[in-house]
Scaffold this motif. Structure first.
Motif, PDB file in Angstrom:
ATOM      1  N   TRP A 239      16.405  77.879  53.305  1.00  0.00           N
ATOM      2  CA  TRP A 239      16.536  76.614  52.256  1.00  0.00           C
ATOM      3  C   TRP A 239      15.684  76.566  50.993  1.00  0.00           C
ATOM      4  CZ3 TRP A 239      12.650  72.399  52.138  1.00  0.00           C
ATOM      5  CH2 TRP A 239      13.926  70.708  51.820  1.00  0.00           C
ATOM      6  N   SER A 240      14.093  76.438  51.696  1.00  0.00           N
ATOM      7  CA  SER A 240      13.328  76.252  50.567  1.00  0.00           C
ATOM      8  C   SER A 240      13.533  76.750  49.557  1.00  0.00           C
ATOM      9  CB  SER A 240      11.864  76.541  50.376  1.00  0.00           C
ATOM     10  OG  SER A 240      11.308  75.407  52.006  1.00  0.00           O
ATOM     11  N   LEU A 241      13.867  78.314  48.919  1.00  0.00           N
ATOM     12  CA  LEU A 241      14.126  79.542  48.115  1.00  0.00           C
ATOM     13  C   LEU A 241      15.226  78.259  47.504  1.00  0.00           C
ATOM     14  CD1 LEU A 241      13.444  82.074  49.627  1.00  0.00           C
ATOM     15  CD2 LEU A 241      12.136  81.756  47.804  1.00  0.00           C
ATOM     16  N   ARG A 242      16.299  77.748  48.738  1.00  0.00           N
ATOM     17  CA  ARG A 242      17.587  77.946  47.997  1.00  0.00           C
ATOM     18  C   ARG A 242      17.643  76.465  47.036  1.00  0.00           C
ATOM     19  NH1 ARG A 242      21.312  77.052  44.900  1.00  0.00           N
ATOM     20  NH2 ARG A 242      23.480  76.234  45.100  1.00  0.00           N
ATOM     21  N   HIS A 243      16.162  75.549  47.084  1.00  0.00           N
ATOM     22  CA  HIS A 243      16.415  74.157  46.872  1.00  0.00           C
ATOM     23  C   HIS A 243      15.335  74.031  45.787  1.00  0.00           C
ATOM     24  CE1 HIS A 243      18.161  70.789  49.137  1.00  0.00           C
ATOM     25  NE2 HIS A 243      18.042  72.027  49.641  1.00  0.00           N
ATOM     26  N   ALA A 244      14.635  75.216  45.832  1.00  0.00           N
ATOM     27  CA  ALA A 244      13.617  75.656  44.174  1.00  0.00           C
ATOM     28  C   ALA A 244      14.560  76.212  43.541  1.00  0.00           C
ATOM     29  CB  ALA A 244      12.574  76.698  44.579  1.00  0.00           C
ATOM     30  N   MET A 245      15.352  76.762  43.283  1.00  0.00           N
ATOM     31  CA  MET A 245      16.272  77.336  42.410  1.00  0.00           C
ATOM     32  C   MET A 245      18.090  76.470  42.037  1.00  0.00           C
ATOM     33  SD  MET A 245      16.817  81.465  43.016  1.00  0.00           S
ATOM     34  CE  MET A 245      16.659  81.481  44.814  1.00  0.00           C
ATOM     35  N   LYS A 246      18.356  75.260  42.978  1.00  0.00           N
ATOM     36  CA  LYS A 246      19.049  74.326  43.108  1.00  0.00           C
ATOM     37  C   LYS A 246      19.316  73.258  41.879  1.00  0.00           C
ATOM     38  CE  LYS A 246      21.949  71.673  45.588  1.00  0.00           C
ATOM     39  NZ  LYS A 246      22.182  71.107  47.067  1.00  0.00           N
ATOM     40  N   CYS A 273      19.739  84.772  56.142  1.00  0.00           N
ATOM     41  CA  CYS A 273      19.852  83.302  56.595  1.00  0.00           C
ATOM     42  C   CYS A 273      20.228  82.815  55.176  1.00  0.00           C
ATOM     43  CB  CYS A 273      18.967  82.370  57.128  1.00  0.00           C
ATOM     44  SG  CYS A 273      18.384  81.350  56.784  1.00  0.00           S
ATOM     45  N   TYR A 274      19.231  83.529  54.274  1.00  0.00           N
ATOM     46  CA  TYR A 274      20.471  82.490  52.631  1.00  0.00           C
ATOM     47  C   TYR A 274      21.500  83.160  52.655  1.00  0.00           C
ATOM     48  CZ  TYR A 274      19.506  81.148  48.024  1.00  0.00           C
ATOM     49  OH  TYR A 274      19.260  80.407  46.869  1.00  0.00           O
ATOM     50  N   LYS A 275      21.813  83.479  52.664  1.00  0.00           N
ATOM     51  CA  LYS A 275      23.512  84.260  52.995  1.00  0.00           C
ATOM     52  C   LYS A 275      24.125  83.717  53.717  1.00  0.00           C
ATOM     53  CE  LYS A 275      26.769  86.517  51.315  1.00  0.00           C
ATOM     54  NZ  LYS A 275      27.264  86.807  49.161  1.00  0.00           N
ATOM     55  N   SER A 276      23.693  83.337  55.410  1.00  0.00           N
ATOM     56  CA  SER A 276      24.712  82.942  56.149  1.00  0.00           C
ATOM     57  C   SER A 276      24.858  81.404  55.394  1.00  0.00           C
ATOM     58  CB  SER A 276      24.615  83.296  57.076  1.00  0.00           C
ATOM     59  OG  SER A 276      23.303  82.402  57.131  1.00  0.00           O
ATOM     60  N   GLU A 277      23.362  80.923  55.675  1.00  0.00           N
ATOM     61  CA  GLU A 277      23.451  79.285  55.421  1.00  0.00           C
ATOM     62  C   GLU A 277      24.014  78.576  54.490  1.00  0.00           C
ATOM     63  OE1 GLU A 277      22.939  77.183  57.734  1.00  0.00           O
ATOM     64  OE2 GLU A 277      22.295  78.912  59.165  1.00  0.00           O
ATOM     65  N   PHE A 278      24.348  79.398  52.950  1.00  0.00           N
ATOM     66  CA  PHE A 278      24.365  78.871  51.694  1.00  0.00           C
ATOM     67  C   PHE A 278      25.578  79.327  51.073  1.00  0.00           C
ATOM     68  CE2 PHE A 278      19.550  78.263  52.965  1.00  0.00           C
ATOM     69  CZ  PHE A 278      20.270  76.578  52.958  1.00  0.00           C
ATOM     70  N   GLY A 279      25.547  80.267  51.660  1.00  0.00           N
ATOM     71  CA  GLY A 279      26.932  81.283  51.641  1.00  0.00           C
ATOM     72  C   GLY A 279      26.620  82.289  49.550  1.00  0.00           C
ATOM     73  N   ARG A 280      25.432  82.186  49.755  1.00  0.00           N
ATOM     74  CA  ARG A 280      25.174  82.708  47.929  1.00  0.00           C
ATOM     75  C   ARG A 280      24.095  84.302  48.320  1.00  0.00           C
ATOM     76  NH1 ARG A 280      25.820  78.448  44.070  1.00  0.00           N
ATOM     77  NH2 ARG A 280      24.455  79.554  43.271  1.00  0.00           N
ATOM     78  N   ASP A 281      24.867  84.968  47.338  1.00  0.00           N
ATOM     79  CA  ASP A 281      23.518  86.133  47.725  1.00  0.00           C
ATOM     80  C   ASP A 281      22.115  85.391  46.809  1.00  0.00           C
ATOM     81  OD1 ASP A 281      22.625  88.557  45.379  1.00  0.00           O
ATOM     82  OD2 ASP A 281      23.109  88.988  47.095  1.00  0.00           O
ATOM     83  N   ILE A 282      20.922  86.174  47.399  1.00  0.00           N
ATOM     84  CA  ILE A 282      19.650  85.293  46.271  1.00  0.00           C
ATOM     85  C   ILE A 282      19.208  86.070  45.541  1.00  0.00           C
ATOM     86  CG2 ILE A 282      18.210  87.054  48.198  1.00  0.00           C
ATOM     87  CD1 ILE A 282      16.233  84.065  48.368  1.00  0.00           C
ATOM     88  N   GLU A 283      19.396  87.420  45.420  1.00  0.00           N
ATOM     89  CA  GLU A 283      19.454  88.155  44.526  1.00  0.00           C
ATOM     90  C   GLU A 283      20.055  87.771  42.639  1.00  0.00           C
ATOM     91  OE1 GLU A 283      19.566  92.233  44.292  1.00  0.00           O
ATOM     92  OE2 GLU A 283      18.990  92.548  46.835  1.00  0.00           O
TER      93      GLU A 283
END
Length: 463
Positions: A239-246, A273-283
């Protein structure tokens, strides 16, 4: 100033997984995110003691540190090999966790700080619902070299009763006003695994969502802190990574703190977890928000493929040191890919040996050379990796110090580190903080915060 050594890179057993999406208001089942037990003090297995470290002048005062947000100037990190040879190591802090031998040969008989993994990251807004789902399969046990050997300030409460705690929290929030002290007494004295069970019991007993109730009763920093304490660790990182780039802008320091410091298993779980929770590819998100050599370093980190063998190959360390010298100080310009390759793939004990070999070859420590050859976020990322190899508790102690130094407080960083290290190595971080800044972490928190926020932070940190 020099660090007392480096930790073996094994770290801690990562959480066995993360919950799937689709049930945002259903919290993780009890026991899903279990923390490892914390061993007590040492001596290390096999008996014997470590020879005392050579005398050292110790750590300089706070005045010797750089401006907030930066890293120490060349030679400023404890444990960084000094130019021309082996570093003068101060004695490791006393207390549980220090003194564990590395799997490979020691460095001059100096005590080694403990192995540990990293956790943290996250801006202030906390989501209402946390992910739910089925408990994943158990995590296989780690090899002996990777067993945890540090101590958190929070331990699992004995005679734990999730239903009783749920009742206490319900009573604290029922009616007019909120009994914040009752809430603090519960959350500051339960492990993360126990907090997950409290959430489940609360919903079972009252048919209500504990996190929604807490959000409706609390506000400000104390709300962020309490809700962060209830977040499962793997989800918190993702979640922290997602919000750092959102949204507009990117919080590069959060990306560095998480991706450059985790164990392989933790990285892989976070990526999934990033993929399953946010439906996005972190790379893809990293490529969209960063560029150049910094982007490549983060993509390397996302692979979760660092060598975690604890045995040091001194011949390889010498070869890598020579390679790094020829890629930087020994040529006009810099071969950034060489630094990326070595720092992204070698184990932390191996990097420690490489840094020592480098100081003999270059007559300058490796942190100083990275300072000279790089700039911006890629410099910060490379230095974070090397600082992990030198002394992880000191790395976090410095981050905490600069979150509170000067005008204002970086509350999200303060909360992130206190929460995520509270069951891992906050005892050692406190020791390093006192050595480095001649004041206790608790005293700085007390002077920089107020109210229930301060009371809860101090309850977690301890005196």
């Amino acid at each position: 100033m020099s660090y007392p050594g480096y930790p073996p890179s094994g770290g801690y057993p990562a959480f066995p997984g993360y919950p799937p999406t689709g049930q945002e208001s259903v919290y993780p089942p009890a026991g899903q995110y279990s923390y490892p037990t914390v061993p007590g003090g040492y001596p290390p297995a096999g008996g014997g003691t470590y020879p005392a470290a050579p005398p050292s002048a110790g750590y300089p005062g706070a005045a010797g540190y750089p401006a907030p947000g930066g890293y120490p100037a060349p030679g400023g990190y404890p444990g960084a090999p000094q130019a021309g040879g082996m570093p003068p190591y101060p004695a490791a802090p006393t207390g549980p966790g220090f003194g564990m031998p590395s799997a490979g040969p020691g460095f001059g008989g100096y005590p080694q700080p403990p192995a540990q993994s990293y956790a943290g990251g996250g801006p202030a807004q906390i989501p209402v619902g946390y992910p739910g789902g089925q408990a994943p399969s158990p995590v296989p046990s780690l090899p002996a070299a990777m067993v945890q050997c540090t101590q958190g300030t929070i331990q699992a409460a004995p005679n734990f009763d999730a239903g009783r705690d749920a009742e206490i929290l319900r009573k604290a929030m029922k009616g007019f006003g909120t009994d914040e002290q009752a809430i603090i007494n519960v959350v500051a004295n339960r492990s993360n695994d126990q907090r997950q069970k409290i959430k489940e019991a609360f919903k079972t007993m009252y048919g209500k969502d504990l996190i929604k109730d807490l959000k409706s009763e609390l506000s400000g920093n104390v709300e962020e802190l309490i809700l962060a304490l209830f977040m499962p660790s793997t989800y918190y990182d993702a979640w922290s990574l997602r919000h750092a780039m959102k949204g507009a802008g990117t919080q590069e320091r959060v990306l560095i703190e998480i991706l450059c410091t985790r164990t392989n298993q933790e990285i892989r779980e976070i990526v999934n977890c990033y993929k399953s929770e946010f439906g996005r590819d972190i790379e893809q998100d990293i490529r969209g928000d960063t560029s150049g050599h910094f982007e490549r370093l983060l993509i390397s980190m996302c692979q979760g493929n660092r060598d975690e063998n604890q045995t040091v190959d001194y011949q390889k360390a010498q070869e890598d040191a020579q390679r790094l010298y020829q890629a930087g100080e020994g040529k006009l310009g810099t071969d950034e890919s060489c630094f990326n390759m070595v720092l992204a793939s070698r184990s932390f004990p191996q990097l420690k040996a490489t840094a020592e070999a480098y100081s003999r070859i270059a007559n300058r420590d490796l942190l100083s050379s990275i300072d000279r050859e790089f700039s911006g976020n890629v410099e910060r990322g490379l230095k974070t990796i090397l600082q992990c190899a030198l002394n992880r508790p000191a790395f976090f102690a410095e981050r905490l110090y600069y979150s509170m130094k000067g005008a204002g407080t970086d509350d999200s960083t303060l909360i992130r580190i206190i929460v995520t290290r509270s069951e891992i190595d906050l005892v050692q971080i406190k020791q390093m903080f006192t050595q480095m800044y001649q004041k206790t972490l608790a005293s700085m928190i007390a002077s920089d915060t107020s109210g229930d926020y301060r009371r809860l932070l101090l309850a977690i940190v301890g005196q």
